[in-house]
Design a protein around this motif. Structure first.
Motif, PDB file in Angstrom:
ATOM      1  N   GLU A   7      85.521  70.292  39.690  1.00 16.34           N
ATOM      2  CA  GLU A   7      84.759  70.450  38.442  1.00 16.34           C
ATOM      3  C   GLU A   7      83.598  69.461  38.367  1.00 16.34           C
ATOM      4  OE1 GLU A   7      84.813  72.644  35.984  1.00 16.34           O
ATOM      5  OE2 GLU A   7      86.577  73.815  36.582  1.00 16.34           O
ATOM      6  N   GLY A  23      81.426  72.288  38.661  1.00 16.66           N
ATOM      7  CA  GLY A  23      81.871  72.918  37.431  1.00 16.66           C
ATOM      8  C   GLY A  23      81.354  72.227  36.185  1.00 16.66           C
ATOM      9  N   GLY A  24      82.221  72.079  35.200  1.00 20.51           N
ATOM     10  CA  GLY A  24      81.835  71.540  33.894  1.00 20.51           C
ATOM     11  C   GLY A  24      81.319  70.109  33.935  1.00 20.51           C
ATOM     12  N   GLY A  61      90.167  71.686  30.774  1.00 22.69           N
ATOM     13  CA  GLY A  61      90.534  72.949  31.412  1.00 22.69           C
ATOM     14  C   GLY A  61      91.975  73.318  31.117  1.00 22.69           C
ATOM     15  N   LYS A  70      91.257  77.970  26.933  1.00 25.89           N
ATOM     16  CA  LYS A  70      90.685  79.324  26.786  1.00 25.89           C
ATOM     17  C   LYS A  70      90.349  79.656  25.339  1.00 25.89           C
ATOM     18  CE  LYS A  70      92.416  81.194  31.067  1.00 25.89           C
ATOM     19  NZ  LYS A  70      93.702  81.501  31.704  1.00 25.89           N
ATOM     20  N   GLU A  89      85.102  76.653  22.722  1.00 26.08           N
ATOM     21  CA  GLU A  89      84.481  75.412  22.251  1.00 26.08           C
ATOM     22  C   GLU A  89      85.040  74.915  20.925  1.00 26.08           C
ATOM     23  OE1 GLU A  89      80.276  75.319  22.606  1.00 26.08           O
ATOM     24  OE2 GLU A  89      80.423  75.523  24.791  1.00 26.08           O
ATOM     25  N   ALA A 119      82.910  68.955  27.830  1.00 26.25           N
ATOM     26  CA  ALA A 119      82.545  70.242  28.424  1.00 26.25           C
ATOM     27  C   ALA A 119      83.811  71.004  28.777  1.00 26.25           C
ATOM     28  CB  ALA A 119      81.708  70.012  29.685  1.00 26.25           C
ATOM     29  N   GLU A 156      84.831  75.093  34.308  1.00 27.47           N
ATOM     30  CA  GLU A 156      84.120  76.350  34.593  1.00 27.47           C
ATOM     31  C   GLU A 156      84.653  77.091  35.802  1.00 27.47           C
ATOM     32  OE1 GLU A 156      79.990  75.382  34.979  1.00 27.47           O
ATOM     33  OE2 GLU A 156      79.838  74.646  32.915  1.00 27.47           O
ATOM     34  N   LEU A 157      85.416  76.407  36.634  1.00 28.10           N
ATOM     35  CA  LEU A 157      85.764  77.020  37.917  1.00 28.10           C
ATOM     36  C   LEU A 157      87.103  77.747  37.929  1.00 28.10           C
ATOM     37  CD1 LEU A 157      84.627  74.163  40.337  1.00 28.10           C
ATOM     38  CD2 LEU A 157      83.276  76.067  39.452  1.00 28.10           C
TER      39      LEU A 157
END
Lengths: 311, 311
Positions: free
Chosen positions: B119, B123-124, B259, B264, B267, B291, B294-295
């Motif tokens: 990440e 990623g984020g 994560g 899920k 935000e 953040a 993202e992955l």
């Protein structure tokens, strides 16, 4: 032989040292910290003192790795200090300013972090690349060394373990504005607070009821067998162990080095903190070693020199 | 073009990937994790699969940096895994064993730490060198990246933030044996526990009283305006923010990447955690960015590849 200068800027004096690459202090001396005029003389004074020392010792500039500086404030990895209230400084690029004055490479860091690097290099943490240092003074300072390097944090606040939350049932505010900070219990001020609470909750006699409370007085009374003093030091150890357990669970360091005034009570501090440390720490981190700081006031100049010497 | 293999060993499948130096996944595939016979087939299976892929793609060994592996257990900086109960392993030198089998350089790490590196790289957390990642799943996992590198800890337990103590008034034990661990509140299991406590303390109606409690169900009900569900998610955010504030005060990271399944909800999780994060964090760390990861499931192979690619 190659050398580096280590500088530790304090509120009343600047401690300075010339060290070799093994960390031996060739010479150390102090100059006053002139805090007037927003501390604008401090860096020029440091530069003059270093230049005079180079001249006095007949050193070649090529043999000097540079100047490391520890300062009493948050310093980021570019050597920018955000503020250092007690020496009059606002935000400034400490590294760049001193480099221009002294005409040598400069690295700057927060004083607690720099002292931690000194202890990791030559003091209680030597031989370990991952170390947490905690300094138990008027407040609680900290420094984290990972892979032999300081964890600065993005805003220079890496290792500010004095302000982690460790007690939900606190009603008094910490100096930082929060309630239940590690520093409220584990500092020299903290043990006096714990003492006054424990003494206030009972009528039992204690030598501590005569004269002013101090961290040294409390530990001395406990060693002499005073029952309430023993209870106070146990409570102190409970909080110290709890806070360090939280840090160790996150970082899993090889060793935790304990320094500062309160640590002068000696290795008894390990016996006091271990029960709650073992209670609260993650099982994978139970093997954390503990050591006392060894360099005293020299930790700062030692760590500062190490910053410019590198690996 | 140069490549690296990334391997993420899970309890039922081993996820594998061939990545280029930019972190693009050229190809990814899975093989079953054969946990029988103390998992003795796992490494040979991985090695065969990599060798077959090299052959299939006609790759030159000189173009391959090596094989990075994330495994479900504590792994020290020499690539020794201490135990991985759910795949049958005891202590073994994962790095050395796989190196012999695959005849390529190997680096091994704990799966949560390796995913954090992924990440941080792609990623984020990309663009940040100091990052804390927290994974909110059945448990709470964590990974710390400082200066672009994983903080392993001496016993491979670096970043085990799920087991920091954050609540003094807990009566129920965590899976680890302690009381008041971060994971008891901030995991998917934790929010269900909080929900059952809040629902049990009142007669007020809620859609949550019908059907089984789940983290997704609770967030969905809160978004739909169910009052008790809103109260539960606020309490969840309180604990998440409190635990992350303790971590941030110690590390002062640039960014915290969130994560795992619970994230899920999106935000909204930032709005939920920020009030208590700001309450408990040291003032010098107030600017910590947040953040989302993202992955997803690719974080592991991505971080694993990055371990062998290096800086």
């Amino acid at each position: 032989m190659k050398y580096a200068f280590g500088v530790d800027i304090g509120g009343t004096t600047v401690k300075m040292g010339l060290l070799d690459y093994e960390g031996n202090i060739e010479e150390s001396w102090e100059i006053p910290t002139r805090t007037e005029d927003n501390g604008e003389n401090i860096l020029p004074d440091i530069a003059s003192s270093i230049k005079a020392k180079i001249e006095e010792k007949g050193l070649n500039k090529e043999d000097i790795a540079g100047v490391g500086v520890g300062a009493p404030g948050a310093v980021d990895s570019n050597g920018v200090i955000f503020q250092a209230v007690n020496i009059g400084w606002g935000r400034k690029n400490l590294q760049e300013e001193l480099e221009k004055l002294v005409e040598l490479p400069v690295k700057a860091g927060n004083d607690a972090n720099v002292a931690a690097l000194g202890e990791a290099w030559r003091g209680g943490g030597r031989g370990h690349s991952d170390m947490l240092m905690v300094t138990l003074g008027t407040g609680v300072g900290g420094g984290i060394i990972i892979g032999g390097k300081i964890v600065n944090g993005v805003a220079g606040s890496g290792g500010e373990i004095g302000h982690i939350h460790i007690e939900d049932n606190e009603t008094k505010k910490c100096g930082c504005g929060n309630k239940g900070c590690f520093e409220q219990y584990a500092s020299a001020t903290g043990i006096v607070l714990l003492a006054s609470r424990i003494l206030g909750a009972t009528d039992k006699d204690s030598v501590l009821r005569r004269g002013q409370l101090s961290s040294k007085g409390i530990f001395d009374a406990a060693k002499a067998g005073d029952e309430l003093a023993v209870e106070i030091t146990k409570k102190y150890g409970y909080y110290l162990g709890k806070g360090l357990a939280i840090c160790a669970t996150i970082l899993n360091p090889e060793v935790i080095v304990i320094g500062g005034g309160v640590s002068k009570c000696g290795e008894i501090i390990f016996d006091l903190l271990k029960p709650s440390f073992e209670e609260y720490v993650f099982e994978g981190c139970q093997e954390t070693a503990f050591a006392l700081a060894e360099l005293g006031n020299n930790a700062g100049i030692c760590g500062a020199a190490k910053m410019v010497i590198g690996d």
